[in-house]
Design a protein around this motif. Structure first.
Motif, mmCIF file in Angstrom:
data_model
loop_
_atom_site.group_PDB
_atom_site.id
_atom_site.type_symbol
_atom_site.label_atom_id
_atom_site.label_comp_id
_atom_site.label_asym_id
_atom_site.label_seq_id
_atom_site.Cartn_x
_atom_site.Cartn_y
_atom_site.Cartn_z
ATOM 1 N N ALA A 71 2.596 2.306 -2.434
ATOM 2 C CA ALA A 71 2.355 2.892 -3.762
ATOM 3 C C ALA A 71 3.490 3.810 -4.199
ATOM 4 O O ALA A 71 3.273 4.935 -4.653
ATOM 5 C CB ALA A 71 1.019 3.647 -3.763
ATOM 6 N N GLY A 109 -1.312 0.540 -5.623
ATOM 7 C CA GLY A 109 -1.030 0.312 -4.208
ATOM 8 C C GLY A 109 -2.136 -0.348 -3.423
ATOM 9 O O GLY A 109 -2.155 -0.225 -2.198
ATOM 10 N N GLU A 148 6.006 -4.028 -7.864
ATOM 11 C CA GLU A 148 4.953 -3.925 -6.846
ATOM 12 C C GLU A 148 4.522 -5.301 -6.358
ATOM 13 O O GLU A 148 4.263 -5.489 -5.161
ATOM 14 C CB GLU A 148 3.740 -3.181 -7.417
ATOM 15 C CG GLU A 148 2.592 -2.991 -6.447
ATOM 16 C CD GLU A 148 2.826 -1.875 -5.453
ATOM 17 O OE1 GLU A 148 2.154 -1.868 -4.412
ATOM 18 O OE2 GLU A 148 3.684 -1.007 -5.705
ATOM 19 N N GLN A 152 0.811 -1.220 0.000
ATOM 20 C CA GLN A 152 0.000 0.000 0.000
ATOM 21 C C GLN A 152 0.845 1.270 0.000
ATOM 22 O O GLN A 152 0.293 2.372 0.000
ATOM 23 C CB GLN A 152 -0.943 0.015 1.208
ATOM 24 C CG GLN A 152 -1.974 -1.098 1.196
ATOM 25 C CD GLN A 152 -3.009 -0.933 2.296
ATOM 26 O OE1 GLN A 152 -3.996 -0.221 2.152
ATOM 27 N NE2 GLN A 152 -2.780 -1.595 3.416
ATOM 28 N N ASP A 193 3.145 4.879 -7.901
ATOM 29 C CA ASP A 193 1.847 5.362 -8.375
ATOM 30 C C ASP A 193 1.996 6.757 -8.976
ATOM 31 O O ASP A 193 2.608 7.638 -8.353
ATOM 32 C CB ASP A 193 0.847 5.402 -7.216
ATOM 33 C CG ASP A 193 -0.473 5.993 -7.619
ATOM 34 O OD1 ASP A 193 -1.150 5.390 -8.467
ATOM 35 O OD2 ASP A 193 -0.821 7.078 -7.111
#
Length: 779
Positions: A102, A210, A257, A100, A105
């Protein structure tokens, strides 16, 4: 209007709406942040008080996780380093791998480039803008007329799911759902390398957002759509291959990721814990009927916003973000979406959208057989499928767009059943609203009883404060519920009147469409404005007597924990302090096992969110001191004579422990000089004999040691921390968190990204722009 001009016009209107939605934080000098939730604790008592009511008490996760993590990402990337290890949480924990954070992102990239906390609002605006533009592009590619595609693009960004989860990585993922559908459609209709590359880009964006659970839901929806297209229209094999190739390439791009998260899950008990809590797929669970009410009336049970009563738990419903995710406007649910479904003969995709809404509703509200099927599928069996409300919102918006296009067919049809039912619902809601005040005595009795039990169950609680909270809850019920139900009644009556006029032909399609679009946008804005609060700049990172004391007395040399509601896990990261607990749902097994005696016994699996009392601190005192925990903060006084060093700091109590240093040696004559950074230690060692250097960071196989330029073994110390053995003499020891799986994932992502670029450019990396010699042609 030419397509390009229409796209630019739509982008301008959407920008204006998004700007209006965030006007306080974009243009008013405020900060889009729910950080005022901290004011309810004793550590920030001078800023609030025991009866302080935050703007939205539900939004704890952004304060405890996503905002500190974003700043950590920003700091590390600006240093030219990947944020692999977070030493501020759980005695150290993987950061890039937590699923999470991220780090990659694109919306978070705004926070890396622009100043914080101002970037919070621009990031949120970017998410909603991308979602709206994608929905407009998708609706136009599906052949919807201007009213339909404008309706879809302008309403989807403000639907319940995107707004309720706006400050979470959930929205990072969900914003790309329309783009993934558009890319899938393009690959099926126009197969080729470029179409596969576009699919790869959108799949990668979904996965890099994420939130793996929402990514699974979005990818599953796109897969179901592709399968429906193949079945319904018989798409060519080349189109199917383009989709599959693009999807696999997107997975490879997002390897950075996915792969570290997989290794982290293998070192955490969370996967097994969720598997043990999972109900067998053949068991029919109790449906969540009350949650479904939020699809039409999102505040039917109040919320945790300031001024709202929070009735969800009392009636057996879930929090607002779980119940209101499918909200797309009452007019969409009752009028436009049914009209779109009725036009499925002319608009075949309405058939799929209706199925998507139905599947989403059955999964989100726990209804068989979809709920049972989801619990039987790998990955989905451990995800929170209440968030399939995203499918509901997505499907309702597009069905509403279809209904907007088909509205002309209903003008003059004199259908009376729908308006009559709506008017009946308006009467019922008005009657309930009028009768709520008559239940005041019963409401007060139940509220006082509930808060009295809560006070008795909370050590050190002030009964007078809890009684005042009960009175506030009653006052809010009597003020909010009749007003909200009254507005809902008026809304239904207005829809019934508009439908009646349209049925009689008293108004044409154009004003009817304009009215429905305006009503829906007002409905969505009424739901979403203020849900994610804009607060004063000084409240985003409030200073307090307790925080200043911890910065002075503990600093970077130790760790801190809080008891009860005091300083929840990871709050201290906002101030550069370290917490021995980790608020994240994925935690290292070694750290949890070490602190197990700290938490009160429970039937639930041990996590850092478990209850901590002074009795637990006494049980785990030796372990806390070994883990370099030098301060314990609580709103309640510790037992008398239980601790030697106790101070009253502001409105809180602080116990000082005799903590071990973060780095030490097992030989008294050893001299250590330590320089440390996130995931990095430089230690100069001088010792007369063999010595074991103990580093109180959680052991993980990703740690690497270099002793005088030569790799050295890193061993577990007390099965929890790090240790390196050093021979006599003067040595330089470097420890770095550098997991091999991250290197492999980076190489995979980089290679896949290059392949994606080549696919998008038609595999023509070199192009000559001039003829370099006579007769050579264009090479």
């Amino acid at each position: 209007m030419p397509p390009r001009r229409e796209l630019l016009s739509f982008a301008a209107v959407l920008s204006a709406l998004v700007g209006a939605f965030f006007h306080e934080s974009l243009f008013g000098g405020k900060v889009l942040s729910p950080a005022d939730v901290l004011f309810v604790s004793a550590s920030f008592r001078e800023r609030g008080g025991p009866l302080y009511e935050p703007a939205n008490r539900l939004l704890m996760d952004p304060v405890l996780q996503f905002q500190p993590w974003l700043e950590f990402n920003r700091t590390m990337l600006r240093r030219g380093r990947l944020p692999l290890w977070n030493s501020h949480a759980g005695c150290g924990a993987p950061h890039l791998a937590n699923g999470q954070s991220a780090v990659f992102d694109p919306f978070n990239a705004l926070g890396y480039l622009a100043p914080l906390p101002d970037a919070y609002a621009w990031m949120a605006a970017g998410r909603l803008f991308a979602a709206g533009l994608g929905m407009f592009v998708l609706a136009r590619s599906w052949g919807l007329a201007p009213w339909g595609r404008w309706f879809a693009g302008l309403t989807f960004p403000f639907c319940g799911f995107l707004v309720a989860w706006l400050l979470y990585p959930v929205t990072n993922v969900a914003a790309w759902m329309p783009w993934l559908f558009w890319a899938t459609d393009r690959a099926l209709a126009r197969p080729g390398a470029r179409s596969a590359g576009i699919v790869a880009v959108t799949v990668a964006l979904v996965l890099l957002g994420g939130h793996v659970q929402t990514s699974a839901h979005v990818l599953l929806a796109a897969g179901v759509y592709a399968a429906w297209r193949l079945w319904r229209t018989g798409v060519s094999r080349a189109g199917a291959l383009s989709c599959v190739a693009g999807g696999l390439l997107g997975l490879a791009v997002a390897a950075i990721e996915i792969v570290p998260l997989g290794f982290y899950l293998a070192r955490s008990p969370v996967w097994n814990d969720r598997a043990q809590e999972r109900v067998p797929f053949w068991v029919v669970t109790k449906p969540r009927w009350l949650d479904a009410l939020g699809t039409g009336l999102p505040y039917a049970f109040g919320s945790q916003r300031r001024g709202h009563p929070n009735l969800a738990r009392a009636v057996g419903a879930h929090n607002l973000n779980e119940t209101a995710g499918g909200f797309a406007g009452l007019a969409t649910l009752l009028w436009l979406a049914p009209a779109g479904w009725a036009a499925r003969g002319r608009l075949p995709r309405a058939e799929f959208l209706g199925g998507l809404v139905a599947l989403g509703a059955l999964g989100a509200f726990g209804l068989p057989p979809v709920d049972n099927l989801l619990r039987a599928l790998p990955v989905l069996d451990v995800t929170d499928n209440r968030r399939l409300t995203l499918w509901i919102a997505f499907g309702l918006v597009l069905l509403g767009a279809c209904g907007m296009d088909a509205l002309a067919e209903t003008i003059g049809s004199r259908r009376r059943i729908g308006p009559a039912i709506w008017m009946g619902g308006a009467v019922v809601l008005a009657a309930i609203a009028l009768n709520v005040p008559h239940a005041e005595t019963r409401l007060r009795s139940r509220a006082l009883e509930h808060y009295a039990r809560a006070s008795a169950a909370t050590p050190g609680a002030d009964p007078a404060v809890y009684a005042a909270r009960a009175e506030r809850q009653v006052h809010q019920v009597l003020g909010f519920v009749p007003a909200y139900l009254g507005l809902a009644s008026a809304h239904l009556a207005a829809l019934a009147a508009l439908a009646t006029l349209a049925g009689r032909g008293a108004i044409s399609a154009r004003p009817a469409r304009a009215s429905l679009l305006a009503i829906t946008l007002v409905d969505l804005f009424a739901f979403g404005l203020g849900l994610n609060p804009a607060i004063a700049r000084e409240d985003d990172r409030p200073a307090s007597v307790v925080i200043n004391d911890l910065l002075r007395e503990v600093g970077r040399s130790g760790r801190v924990i809080g008891l009860g509601e005091e300083l929840p896990p990871n709050v201290l990261m906002r101030y550069g302090l370290a917490d021995a607990r980790n608020y994240d749902s994925v935690e290292l097994s070694r750290s949890l096992a070490w602190f197990a005696p700290l938490y009160e016994p429970s039937k639930r699996p041990v996590t850092s969110r478990g209850e901590i009392t002074w009795a637990g601190v006494q049980r785990a005192r030796e372990r806390l001191e070994e883990a370099a925990v030098s301060a314990v903060v609580s709103a309640d006084a510790p037992p008398e004579r239980a601790f030697r060093n106790v101070e009253r700091v502001g409105a809180a109590w602080v116990v000082r422990l005799d903590a071990q240093p973060l780095v030490s040696a097992d030989a008294a004559d050893a001299t250590l000089t330590v320089e440390r950074d996130e995931g990095l230690f430089h230690i100069l060692v001088e010792n007369a004999g063999d010595v074991c250097i103990q580093i109180r960071e959680t052991f993980d196989p990703g740690w690497r040691a270099i002793l005088d330029g030569v790799p050295a073994a890193v061993e577990p110390y007390r099965d929890t921390f790090l240790a390196v053995r050093v021979a006599p003499g003067r040595h330089r020891l470097t420890l770095r968190y550098d997991p091999r799986e991250v290197r492999g994932a980076l190489a995979t992502s980089f290679g896949a990204a290059l392949l994606t670029v080549f696919a998008l450019t038609g595999f023509r990396p070199f192009r000559s722009i001039r003829i370099i010699g006579r007769g050579l042609g264009r090479p």
